[in-house]
Scaffold this motif. Structure first.
Motif, PDB file in Angstrom:
ATOM      1  N   UNK B 102      -4.069   7.484   5.054  1.00 42.18           N
ATOM      2  CA  UNK B 102      -4.342   6.053   4.888  1.00 42.18           C
ATOM      3  C   UNK B 102      -3.861   5.568   3.519  1.00 42.18           C
ATOM      4  N   UNK B 103      -4.069   6.382   2.504  1.00 40.16           N
ATOM      5  CA  UNK B 103      -3.634   5.999   1.161  1.00 40.16           C
ATOM      6  C   UNK B 103      -2.114   5.829   1.115  1.00 40.16           C
ATOM      7  N   UNK B 104      -1.415   6.745   1.771  1.00 41.57           N
ATOM      8  CA  UNK B 104       0.050   6.638   1.821  1.00 41.57           C
ATOM      9  C   UNK B 104       0.448   5.325   2.490  1.00 41.57           C
ATOM     10  N   UNK B 105      -0.146   5.067   3.638  1.00 40.43           N
ATOM     11  CA  UNK B 105       0.237   3.871   4.392  1.00 40.43           C
ATOM     12  C   UNK B 105      -0.110   2.593   3.639  1.00 40.43           C
ATOM     13  N   UNK B 106      -1.273   2.599   2.988  1.00 39.81           N
ATOM     14  CA  UNK B 106      -1.701   1.407   2.259  1.00 39.81           C
ATOM     15  C   UNK B 106      -0.750   1.109   1.104  1.00 39.81           C
ATOM     16  N   UNK B 107      -0.410   2.157   0.362  1.00 41.72           N
ATOM     17  CA  UNK B 107       0.468   1.960  -0.796  1.00 41.72           C
ATOM     18  C   UNK B 107       1.870   1.544  -0.356  1.00 41.72           C
ATOM     19  N   UNK B 108       2.348   2.141   0.697  1.00 43.67           N
ATOM     20  CA  UNK B 108       3.692   1.789   1.174  1.00 43.67           C
ATOM     21  C   UNK B 108       3.720   0.363   1.710  1.00 43.67           C
ATOM     22  N   UNK B 109       2.649  -0.020   2.386  1.00 47.86           N
ATOM     23  CA  UNK B 109       2.598  -1.397   2.874  1.00 47.86           C
ATOM     24  C   UNK B 109       2.594  -2.365   1.704  1.00 47.86           C
ATOM     25  N   UNK B 111       3.937  -1.862  -1.246  1.00 53.34           N
ATOM     26  CA  UNK B 111       5.307  -1.894  -1.766  1.00 53.34           C
ATOM     27  C   UNK B 111       6.210  -2.720  -0.856  1.00 53.34           C
TER      28      UNK B 111
END
Lengths: 470, 136
Positions: B102-109, B111
């Motif tokens: 979730x952290x990966x997806x949140x940060x990428x979103x 960006x």
């Protein structure tokens, strides 16, 4: 065996490990900042392109919408988790085979390696029986018979472990050629993608490359570095370069210490590959860690039981009334390593069993009693033989359980990422936001389930927490 | 077998609450914690938010009723807790992986949105499916 308190302790550690997980995330996000990740590219369906004048055209290739940086990072994260899941899957399969060797087969009429625990008990019990009637030939024969059963099952287990190790070695060796085929293909695709005119598209080629990378991720642990011209470098997780733009470095093999080792150039990367993930990582961990550990335990058991029993028999009086022929019952091991595979019974005449003490008459049974007492003495690494074997089996079971847990969690993570990937494929930003909301809701609800159950479990087990979480 | 009785169902007024009550009824009839955890693990892997929210409400209900349990029921639940220890560890691991995912997806979103807001329009011969750039 694990207790509930140790399980809860593990859970606490799991939560503490959030920071480690965030570090992993930080690495991924750092990758997301590179040009290759943040640049948006069109999304095309899966038809092969036709290259005319440096521009790719694909019959039926249609743009289905913008693919954002998200997709590449998601894919990379998926690959990363797949590497872990593949490693634990292959290791778990090997461990299950290993564990089956030491599981009693209740349906079998013949003794097997799974019966070593009861073999030990039977062997030492036969001396107890002999102690009561030291001149009884059938009881003497029974000692040799139980010794033969024990030695046969121990050496059979060692042979099976060595055979399993060889099979894993062969499997591992075969992975190298698959890796080389994929890294070669990725390098070739890199060249094609980088030579594509900027006005053309390399969408399908990139999809092919991604598929190859995903396959490679299932085989070994890798890191990906995207370059500015849409090229891609691939290294092992320990940093050995496998692909750089249009060239690839072959993973070569050679025999070291009787097993296959893996090299990139002249560097032996076997131990790094073992810890790096992928199917190969799992094979190598089982081959170089799990099986040698099991073999070492069996060797230690065989060495100590053989030498201690032989030592006592050599110091007693046999049925001839002297010590002349009271030699070894088991073949005398020269060293610990290899003792299990070589374990056998050398004594053929039961009259050579020295049941009487040195200098005593044949009616004495003090030496038989001493040999029976070995069962309760700490003669194997500070433990009794049966305790040592029992602890070995228990430790093996714990390892299997631990890897099973890892595998279940990793497989769930892969499923989750695939679910998210499917939810996000070819959607607009509103749908993307919706998919993210679902992800967040799922995490929040799951966190609640965990927190409440943790409290409930602590409460009912009187571990100090009082129930009722608001 | 775990026997749970919801003495105050009125506290779960919503449809979701009623479904949670049904979940809790299921718990009354079946071995609970281990099954509940297995289901939660699968639901989290599938990102089935609705199912997870139902399970969370069921757990809330169970927790509220816990103080009313007699010693026999607490002993049964304790037995279930011990049997479910391995599933709890797996669930913790899946939750940990979910947090990282979730952290990966949140940060990428994040960006991704920043780029949509500030980036130059692309000149590679394709058009966005979105109506325009900027805030969405």
């Amino acid at each position: 065996m694990g207790t509930i308190s140790s399980a809860l302790s593990l859970i606490t550690q799991g939560l503490d490990a959030d920071q480690a997980a965030l570090n992993t995330v930080a690495n991924n996000v750092a990758n997301a900042n590179t040009t290759g990740y943040t640049e948006e590219t069109p999304n095309f369906q899966e038809n092969d392109p036709v290259n005319i004048g440096g521009v790719s055209y694909g019959a039926g290739v249609t743009e289905t919408g913008a693919t954002s940086a998200r997709d590449r990072v998601l894919t990379e994260r998926l690959d990363q988790q797949q590497q872990l899941a593949s490693a634990s899957t292959s290791r778990l399969a090997a461990l299950n085979t290993l564990q089956a060797l030491f599981t009693p087969d209740s349906g079998s009429s013949t003794s097997t390696s799974g019966d070593i625990g009861s073999d030990l008990t039977g062997f030492f019990d036969s001396f107890s029986s002999l102690e009561a009637n030291p001149s009884d030939n059938s009881l003497r024969q029974d000692v040799l018979s139980t010794a033969t059963t024990l030695a046969g099952d121990v050496s059979s287990a060692a042979s099976s472990l060595n055979a399993q190790r060889s099979a894993l070695d062969e499997e591992a060796s075969g992975v190298a050629s698959q890796v080389n085929a994929l890294t070669g293909a990725i390098a070739q695709l890199n060249t094609q993608i980088q030579s594509t005119d900027s006005s053309g598209d390399a969408g399908t080629l990139e999809d092919q490359r991604q598929q190859d990378i995903s396959q490679l991720s299932q085989l070994i642990g890798i890191n990906q570095v995207t370059t500015e011209d849409n090229g891609l470098s691939i290294t092992t997780t320990s940093g050995q370069l496998l692909v750089s733009s249009g060239s690839s470095n072959q993973l070569t093999t050679g025999t070291v210490g009787g097993v296959t080792h893996f090299f990139v150039g002249t560097t032996d990367v076997t131990s790094q590959l073992a810890g790096g993930g992928g199917t190969l990582g799992g094979y190598l961990t089982a081959r170089d860690q799990d099986i040698p550990s099991a073999l070492n335990s069996l060797d230690t058991l065989a060495y100590n039981v053989s030498t201690q029993v032989n030592k006592l028999n050599n110091a007693g009086t046999d049925m001839a009334g002297d010590n002349k022929d009271a030699g070894n019952i088991f073949s005398e091991p020269a060293q610990v390593a290899g003792s299990a595979a070589a374990m056998s019974v050398t004594m053929t005449d039961p009259n050579h069993i020295a049941a009487a003490g040195l200098g005593e008459g044949t009616g004495d049974s003090s030496n038989a009693a001493a040999m029976a007492n070995l069962a309760s003495q700490a003669i194997v690494d500070g433990q009794t033989p049966t305790d040592y074997y029992s602890n070995f089996v228990t430790t093996l079971g714990s390892t299997v359980s631990e890897v099973q847990t890892e595998n279940t969690a990793q497989t769930a993570s892969v499923t989750q990422l695939q679910t998210q990937s499917n939810a996000l494929s070819g959607v607009n930003l509103n749908d993307e936001a919706s998919a993210m909301t679902t992800f967040e809701r799922s995490y929040q609800a799951a966190s609640q389930v965990f927190t409440i159950l943790d409290t409930i479990m602590a409460s009912v087990l009187n571990l100090g927490s009082q129930a009722t979480v608001s | 077998m775990l026997i749970l009785e919801l003495s105050s169902p009125k506290c779960l007024g919503s449809v979701k609450g009623q479904r949670a009550m049904l979940e809790s009824d299921k718990l009354r009839l079946h071995p609970g914690l281990k099954q509940l955890l297995t289901e939660a693990i699968h639901a989290l892997a599938r990102l089935d938010a609705d199912r997870l929210e139902e399970l969370a409400l069921s757990c809330h209900a169970l927790n509220r009723e816990l103080t009313l349990f007699d010693p026999e029921r607490r002993a049964l639940l304790a037995q279930q807790a011990r049997e479910a220890a391995a599933e709890m560890v797996v669930f913790a691991r899946v939750l940990e992986a979910t947090h990282a995912n979730l952290s990966v997806m949140t940060k990428v979103r994040q960006l991704h949105n920043e780029r949509l807001e500030y980036a130059e329009p692309p000149g590679r011969g394709w058009t966005r499916t979105e109506s325009g750039y900027g805030h969405n």
